[in-house]
Design a protein around this motif. Structure first.
Motif, PDB file in Angstrom:
ATOM      1  N   TYR A  41       0.912  -1.327  -0.040  1.00  0.00           N
ATOM      2  CA  TYR A  41      -0.085  -0.058  -0.090  1.00  0.00           C
ATOM      3  C   TYR A  41       0.851   1.366   0.113  1.00  0.00           C
ATOM      4  N   GLU A  42       1.914   1.203   0.712  1.00  0.00           N
ATOM      5  CA  GLU A  42       2.849   2.296   0.763  1.00  0.00           C
ATOM      6  C   GLU A  42       3.410   2.459  -0.602  1.00  0.00           C
ATOM      7  N   ALA A  43       3.839   1.417  -1.371  1.00  0.00           N
ATOM      8  CA  ALA A  43       4.632   1.523  -2.530  1.00  0.00           C
ATOM      9  C   ALA A  43       3.597   2.180  -3.624  1.00  0.00           C
ATOM     10  N   ARG A  44       2.332   1.407  -3.511  1.00  0.00           N
ATOM     11  CA  ARG A  44       1.210   2.110  -4.482  1.00  0.00           C
ATOM     12  C   ARG A  44       0.896   3.532  -4.186  1.00  0.00           C
ATOM     13  N   ASP A  45       0.709   3.670  -2.983  1.00  0.00           N
ATOM     14  CA  ASP A  45       0.457   5.314  -2.787  1.00  0.00           C
ATOM     15  C   ASP A  45       1.672   6.401  -3.160  1.00  0.00           C
ATOM     16  N   SER A  46       2.796   6.021  -2.835  1.00  0.00           N
ATOM     17  CA  SER A  46       3.830   6.822  -3.349  1.00  0.00           C
ATOM     18  C   SER A  46       4.028   7.002  -4.899  1.00  0.00           C
ATOM     19  N   PHE A  47       3.977   5.738  -5.470  1.00  0.00           N
ATOM     20  CA  PHE A  47       3.906   5.812  -7.007  1.00  0.00           C
ATOM     21  C   PHE A  47       2.746   6.763  -7.892  1.00  0.00           C
ATOM     22  N   TYR A  48       1.571   6.530  -7.357  1.00  0.00           N
ATOM     23  CA  TYR A  48       0.482   7.300  -7.694  1.00  0.00           C
ATOM     24  C   TYR A  48       0.514   8.777  -7.276  1.00  0.00           C
TER      25      TYR A  48
END
Length: 122
Positions: A41-48
């Motif tokens: 979730y952290e990686a997803r949020d950072s990317f978007y």
């Protein structure tokens, strides 16, 4: 060449095991640990967030901004491929809804501004 059962040779079986090894936890009875989901979730949020900061609406087949490519790699490493695909579709749908809402609000604002200035509404 020895047979390992199911018509597979030992060499083919070893190759199959190597291919499945990174995903072996998928076959276990336990779901991904909470800490693994949190990393995803952290990686997803950072990317978007990076993509939005670049002023781009994310669409899966469009090029990724250069500044966000490392974050995309981290996102893909941290999440299951099916999750990445799901989040990409979800993000694209959110961007489409935001564009539609923006267009609708602007049309309504133009009509309201016309009525406030005494112009006839169309």
């Amino acid at each position: 060449v020895q047979k390992a059962g199911y018509g597979l040779t030992l060499n083919a079986l070893s190759t199959l095991q190597l291919l499945l090894e990174p995903c072996s936890w998928l076959m276990s009875s336990t779901a991904p640990l909470k800490s693994a989901r949190t990393l995803c979730y952290e990686a997803r949020d950072s990317f978007y967030q990076c993509v939005r900061d670049q002023g781009v609406d994310f669409i899966p087949d469009n090029p990724i901004p250069d500044k966000c490519k490392k974050l995309r790699g981290a996102f893909e490493k941290s999440c299951l491929p099916s999750w990445v695909q799901h989040f990409d579709v979800q993000q694209e749908a959110q961007a489409r809804r935001a564009r539609l809402l923006h267009t609708t609000i602007n049309k309504q604002a133009a009509t309201a501004a016309g009525s406030l200035s005494g112009k006839a509404q169309s």
